[in-house]
Design a protein around this motif. Structure first.
Motif, short mmCIF file in Angstrom:
data_model
loop_
_atom_site.label_atom_id
_atom_site.label_comp_id
_atom_site.label_asym_id
_atom_site.label_seq_id
_atom_site.Cartn_x
_atom_site.Cartn_y
_atom_site.Cartn_z
N ILE A 291 -8.17 3.14 -4.01
CA ILE A 291 -8.78 2.40 -4.10
C ILE A 291 -9.07 1.50 -2.62
N LEU A 292 -7.90 1.08 -2.10
CA LEU A 292 -7.72 0.81 -0.58
C LEU A 292 -8.22 1.71 0.28
N ASP A 293 -7.80 2.79 0.27
CA ASP A 293 -8.21 3.99 1.25
C ASP A 293 -9.63 4.10 1.15
N SER A 294 -10.25 4.14 0.09
CA SER A 294 -11.67 4.66 -0.20
C SER A 294 -12.43 3.45 0.58
N GLY A 295 -12.00 2.05 0.75
CA GLY A 295 -12.71 1.05 1.46
C GLY A 295 -14.03 0.64 0.33
N ALA A 296 -14.03 1.05 -0.99
CA ALA A 296 -15.01 0.76 -1.96
C ALA A 296 -15.21 -0.77 -2.00
N ASP A 297 -16.40 -1.06 -2.09
CA ASP A 297 -16.75 -2.32 -2.47
C ASP A 297 -16.76 -2.75 -3.92
N ILE A 298 -17.18 -1.70 -4.63
CA ILE A 298 -17.48 -2.09 -5.98
C ILE A 298 -16.68 -0.91 -6.78
N VAL A 299 -15.99 -1.01 -7.77
CA VAL A 299 -14.84 0.04 -8.70
C VAL A 299 -15.14 -0.40 -9.99
N ALA B 174 -0.26 4.71 -6.36
CA ALA B 174 -1.21 5.46 -6.13
C ALA B 174 -2.60 5.27 -6.54
N VAL B 175 -2.79 4.48 -7.65
CA VAL B 175 -4.10 4.16 -7.92
C VAL B 175 -4.43 2.92 -7.02
N ARG C 101 0.80 -1.21 0.00
CA ARG C 101 -0.03 0.04 0.08
C ARG C 101 0.63 1.20 -0.11
N ALA C 102 2.03 1.14 0.68
CA ALA C 102 2.62 2.30 0.63
C ALA C 102 3.53 2.70 -0.65
N CYS C 103 3.28 4.13 -1.13
CA CYS C 103 3.84 4.72 -2.20
C CYS C 103 5.33 5.18 -1.77
#
Length: 341
Positions: free
Chosen positions: A98-106, A93-94, A14-16
């Motif tokens: 996604i990870l930071d958003s916690g999105a279930d569907i992308v 970064a991409v 996860r880290a950039c």
């Protein structure tokens, strides 16, 4: 055949690096427009800090919200590499968006197969589905309208990809002056975590050159969704209550604003409005919203232009309809890499 690639990797990446983040600050477009809809389902509960579509008032207990993101990841190409903003420069970064958003569907646009596999290696709880938009020697190649879904919150029941043309059964076909083949990917997803019920999801990328292709593509999409909703969720081995259709969500890069300068809906947006769809940004972003979702590698300048939500000029949309859904929250992500996801 069904292409659904799961992610066999831990989330340790996860880290950039600071260099990667500096380069990622030059993204062409928002990691997309919204983290939209912690959607909530019929007879269930909701609570999320992004965007939630909650239950109709007084209908049953609430549960966790479903978060949906729309994200044009920009196709992998050498021209971007020469300017220090190639896929390898942006991948971390991409993934983190996604990870930071916690999105279930992308709902993603433009990703090539190598990009989807790169994301799969970094996003441990996600799988993806969807076919490429062109056929070469009967094999799908090129850009996808792939959908990522979090396996812990959604179960994939069925999916398909069709062409936005007069021959939708043929991937690679073009009509109405389209500059390149365009597609839409749809799926039935069963919600986990005690929520129950299914959502119908469709993700697309309309043509950038032809007004007619965009208008006809929108009508084709609405017609396909009407047909899928009439058929209902697929007959699978699950309880009857899990086959309840809670609502339909559409994500996409529509390559046009929703309204003309005088405020009237354009042909594309009007096709969805007349079919009962609502725009997540217009309904939930309030009086201080970024005007643009596309920033052409100038995110700071784009983010500085603000407007009321119902006057936005986004080309990336999240739409929904259905009695089991109600919008609770919406945001345009602007923290990561100084872009506008």
């Amino acid at each position: 055949p069904v292409r659904s690639e799961s992610i066999p990797c831990s989330a340790a990446c996860r880290a950039c690096s600071s260099t990667g983040m500096d380069r990622a600050r030059q993204w062409r477009r928002a990691a997309c427009v919204a983290l939209a809809l912690g959607i909530v389902a019929l007879m269930r509960k909701v609570s999320s800090r992004w965007q939630r579509l909650a239950l109709a008032p007084g209908v049953g207990p609430e549960l966790s919200a479903l978060r949906v993101m729309c994200f044009n990841v920009r196709y992998d190409n050498r021209g971007d590499e020469r300017h220090g903003r190639g896929w390898k420069d942006r991948l971390s970064a991409v993934s983190n968006v996604i990870l930071d958003s916690g999105a279930d569907i992308v709902g993603t646009q433009e990703a090539l197969i190598n990009q989807l596999r790169d994301l799969a290696r970094r996003l441990a709880d996600y799988s993806w589905f969807g076919y490429a938009r062109e056929l070469r020697w009967y094999r799908p190649v090129g850009e996808h309208c792939a959908v990522l879904h979090r396996r812990s919150s959604c179960e994939l029941l069925a999916h398909d990809t069709f062409a936005l043309s007069e021959e939708p059964q043929w991937l690679g076909s073009k009509s109405w002056g389209s500059a390149c083949p365009r597609i839409a990917t749809h799926a039935w997803l069963r919600l986990r975590g005690g929520v129950g019920g299914c959502v119908l999801v469709l993700n697309t990328h309309l043509d950038h050159a032809s007004d007619e292709a965009r208008s006809q593509g929108a009508r084709l999409i609405v017609g396909r969704l009407d047909e899928l909703e009439r058929m209902g969720p697929p007959q699978v081995v699950c309880a009857e209550e899990d086959r309840i259709h809670l609502g339909t969500v559409v994500t996409g890069d529509f390559n046009c604003a929703q309204r003309a300068d005088d405020g009237r809906p354009g042909d594309v947006y009007n096709a969805f409005l007349k079919s009962g769809f609502q725009d997540a940004c217009s309904a939930g972003a309030g009086d201080d919203c970024p005007y643009f979702s596309f920033h052409d590698w100038r995110p700071q300048a784009a983010r500085a232009v603000r407007t009321q939500a119902h006057r936005h000029g986004h080309i990336d949309w999240i739409l929904w309809r259905g009695d089991g859904l109600r919008l609770v929250d919406f945001r345009v992500v602007s923290e990561c890499a100084e872009s506008l996801p």
